[in-house]
Design a protein around this motif. Structure first.
Motif, PDB file in Angstrom:
ATOM      1  N   UNK A  17      48.769  89.698 120.948  1.00 42.02           N
ATOM      2  CA  UNK A  17      48.458  88.817 122.074  1.00 42.02           C
ATOM      3  C   UNK A  17      46.946  88.622 122.115  1.00 42.02           C
ATOM      4  N   UNK A  18      46.512  87.389 122.216  1.00 45.34           N
ATOM      5  CA  UNK A  18      45.087  87.076 122.218  1.00 45.34           C
ATOM      6  C   UNK A  18      44.518  86.955 123.615  1.00 45.34           C
ATOM      7  N   UNK A  19      43.363  87.588 123.847  1.00 47.46           N
ATOM      8  CA  UNK A  19      42.623  87.434 125.095  1.00 47.46           C
ATOM      9  C   UNK A  19      41.182  87.843 124.850  1.00 47.46           C
ATOM     10  N   UNK A  20      40.259  87.138 125.464  1.00 54.85           N
ATOM     11  CA  UNK A  20      38.842  87.484 125.331  1.00 54.85           C
ATOM     12  C   UNK A  20      38.370  88.351 126.489  1.00 54.85           C
ATOM     13  N   UNK A  21      39.289  88.721 127.368  1.00 54.42           N
ATOM     14  CA  UNK A  21      38.936  89.423 128.606  1.00 54.42           C
ATOM     15  C   UNK A  21      39.294  90.908 128.548  1.00 54.42           C
ATOM     16  N   UNK A  22      38.289  91.773 128.784  1.00 51.04           N
ATOM     17  CA  UNK A  22      38.558  93.208 128.874  1.00 51.04           C
ATOM     18  C   UNK A  22      39.472  93.513 130.049  1.00 51.04           C
ATOM     19  N   UNK A  23      39.312  92.770 131.132  1.00 48.43           N
ATOM     20  CA  UNK A  23      40.140  92.968 132.328  1.00 48.43           C
ATOM     21  C   UNK A  23      41.612  92.748 132.017  1.00 48.43           C
ATOM     22  N   UNK A  24      41.909  91.632 131.338  1.00 43.62           N
ATOM     23  CA  UNK A  24      43.300  91.354 130.990  1.00 43.62           C
ATOM     24  C   UNK A  24      43.837  92.409 130.017  1.00 43.62           C
ATOM     25  N   UNK A  25      43.063  92.697 128.983  1.00 46.51           N
ATOM     26  CA  UNK A  25      43.530  93.626 127.944  1.00 46.51           C
ATOM     27  C   UNK A  25      43.812  95.007 128.536  1.00 46.51           C
ATOM     28  N   UNK A  26      42.919  95.498 129.390  1.00 45.75           N
ATOM     29  CA  UNK A  26      43.098  96.837 129.957  1.00 45.75           C
ATOM     30  C   UNK A  26      44.379  96.929 130.775  1.00 45.75           C
ATOM     31  N   UNK A  27      44.629  95.906 131.618  1.00 47.56           N
ATOM     32  CA  UNK A  27      45.829  95.950 132.458  1.00 47.56           C
ATOM     33  C   UNK A  27      47.104  95.755 131.639  1.00 47.56           C
ATOM     34  N   UNK A  28      47.032  94.849 130.665  1.00 43.54           N
ATOM     35  CA  UNK A  28      48.246  94.526 129.905  1.00 43.54           C
ATOM     36  C   UNK A  28      48.596  95.617 128.894  1.00 43.54           C
ATOM     37  N   UNK A  87      40.890  89.928 120.313  1.00 47.00           N
ATOM     38  CA  UNK A  87      40.007  88.906 120.882  1.00 47.00           C
ATOM     39  C   UNK A  87      40.341  87.520 120.343  1.00 47.00           C
ATOM     40  N   UNK A  88      40.225  86.554 121.225  1.00 49.05           N
ATOM     41  CA  UNK A  88      40.302  85.148 120.810  1.00 49.05           C
ATOM     42  C   UNK A  88      39.273  84.392 121.629  1.00 49.05           C
ATOM     43  N   UNK A  89      38.404  83.612 120.975  1.00 50.39           N
ATOM     44  CA  UNK A  89      37.327  82.900 121.648  1.00 50.39           C
ATOM     45  C   UNK A  89      37.519  81.394 121.505  1.00 50.39           C
ATOM     46  N   UNK A  90      36.699  80.654 122.251  1.00 46.56           N
ATOM     47  CA  UNK A  90      36.753  79.199 122.205  1.00 46.56           C
ATOM     48  C   UNK A  90      37.187  78.632 123.543  1.00 46.56           C
ATOM     49  N   UNK A  91      36.980  77.323 123.710  1.00 46.45           N
ATOM     50  CA  UNK A  91      37.436  76.697 124.948  1.00 46.45           C
ATOM     51  C   UNK A  91      38.958  76.595 124.954  1.00 46.45           C
ATOM     52  N   UNK A  92      39.492  76.073 126.015  1.00 49.18           N
ATOM     53  CA  UNK A  92      40.948  76.039 126.198  1.00 49.18           C
ATOM     54  C   UNK A  92      41.636  75.331 125.031  1.00 49.18           C
ATOM     55  N   UNK A  93      41.126  74.175 124.642  1.00 51.46           N
ATOM     56  CA  UNK A  93      41.729  73.421 123.541  1.00 51.46           C
ATOM     57  C   UNK A  93      41.701  74.216 122.245  1.00 51.46           C
TER      58      UNK A  93
END
Length: 365
Positions: A147-158, A169-175
């Protein structure tokens, strides 16, 4: 305030609006499609209040848009998505800037303020799955799915909630992130802010909304902020019409909590807030990077959600960078104190140790 004074205030506000109608108001924004869409929304709201206003978009690329090969939490810059926009504001190249509030640090540069926070979109996180996993949720993805996320907050909880999954990690704008998900097989799913997907009209991509029980959201998530120069009273008065009282009070409490913890994108801090019958409830939490250690608590305070014309004449006061005219200052102060009190409660239970270790581990990765 007596009736005559109230009429004078309203007359002054009307005069300022007419003055602005002959002035071109330059609106700064990031260049991404989502940022421009959000800015368009704010400009449309301004046009509703001031039909004769002349508004002009000035789009630019920020540091955070340029650095795409490094996790946000590793860059160490607090103003990744705001620095260039604020520089333009300081040089009078733009008159106001539209931001996602969660991108704005809790302390703004001198001379700037958040003059408006618009009504909040849904603040929760959303799961978007690879087309081959259509219909699945995080619960039903296979063991060791990435699962990709650039957020430590999301990763820690999930990581804590879904230990069978891997997070990268996954970076870049929404598109860009959606394209990386769809066109490669590196990720089974990615986690994004639901607000951005909804604003872009891409609700059909949402496979799952993460409720606070699964993943509390970022400070200010889902809210749009309008940053202005403090010494430009006409624009400050103009944008104040966009303030949504409940959103402002919730976001003051959230930002105050974050600021007092000295949190940021380099540590996992999450919140959930709600106003019910003039009671503002704030839940805040801190996590270790792997989610194994955490502290979470809830506090509440009384607030008023009634707007007050007399606040137009009150000396300008900022609460964690927010200067919200017409919203009762005692309620803003109560919201700020709530955030501080909740942060102090968690700090008394050991939050500083959790955050210090998380920051050190993140720095060493």
């Amino acid at each position: 305030m007596d009736e005559n004074t109230a009429k004078e205030v309203q007359s002054s506000a009307s005069h300022n609006a007419k003055e602005n109608s002959s002035r071109i108001i330059r609106v700064g924004t990031r260049k991404s499609q989502l940022a421009r869409t959000q800015t368009g929304t704010v400009m449309n709201m301004l046009k509703e209040h001031y039909p004769h206003a002349q508004l002009e978009i000035v789009a630019m690329t920020t540091t955070g848009d340029k650095i795409l090969d490094t996790a946000l939490s590793k860059i160490g810059e607090k103003s990744l998505f705001t620095k260039e926009l604020e520089a333009a504001l300081e040089k009078n190249e733009v008159d106001l800037v539209v931001h996602s509030l969660k991108d704005l640090p809790t302390a703004l540069p001198p001379g700037f303020a958040i003059g408006a926070i618009c009504k909040r979109e849904i603040p929760y996180d959303a799961v978007v799955v690879h087309p081959s996993h259509a219909g699945k949720s995080l619960d039903t993805l296979a063991e060791r799915s990435v699962v990709g996320t650039s957020s430590l907050r999301r990763a820690a909880q999930l990581k804590r909630r879904f230990p069978h999954l891997e997070f990268k990690d996954i970076r870049g704008n929404l598109n860009t992130r959606l394209k990386k998900l769809d066109e490669k097989n590196d990720f089974s799913a990615i986690v994004l802010a639901a607000a951005g997907l909804r604003r872009m009209g891409w609700e059909n991509r949402i496979s799952q909304i993460l409720e606070p029980e699964d993943c509390m959201y970022a400070v200010g998530q889902g809210a749009l902020a309008v940053e202005v120069r403090v010494n430009d009273p006409d624009v400050l008065e103009m944008v104040s019409a966009l303030n949504d009282t409940e959103t402002v009070l919730r976001c003051i409490a959230e930002r105050s909590f974050m600021k007092h913890l000295e949190g940021g994108c380099s540590v996992p801090v999450a919140v959930h807030s709600v106003i019910n019958q003039n009671q503002l409830y704030l839940t805040g939490a801190v996590y270790s990077l792997d989610g194994s250690d955490s502290l979470k608590d809830t506090m509440q305070t009384s607030v008023s959600t009634q707007t007050q014309d007399e606040d137009c004449n009150v000396a300008d006061v900022q609460h964690v960078g927010i200067m919200a005219k017409r919203i009762p200052h005692n309620s803003q102060a109560a919201a700020e104190k709530l955030g501080i009190d909740l942060a102090n409660l968690l700090l008394s239970k050991g939050a500083k140790d959790i955050l210090t270790v998380a920051r050190q581990l993140n720095d060493s990765r």
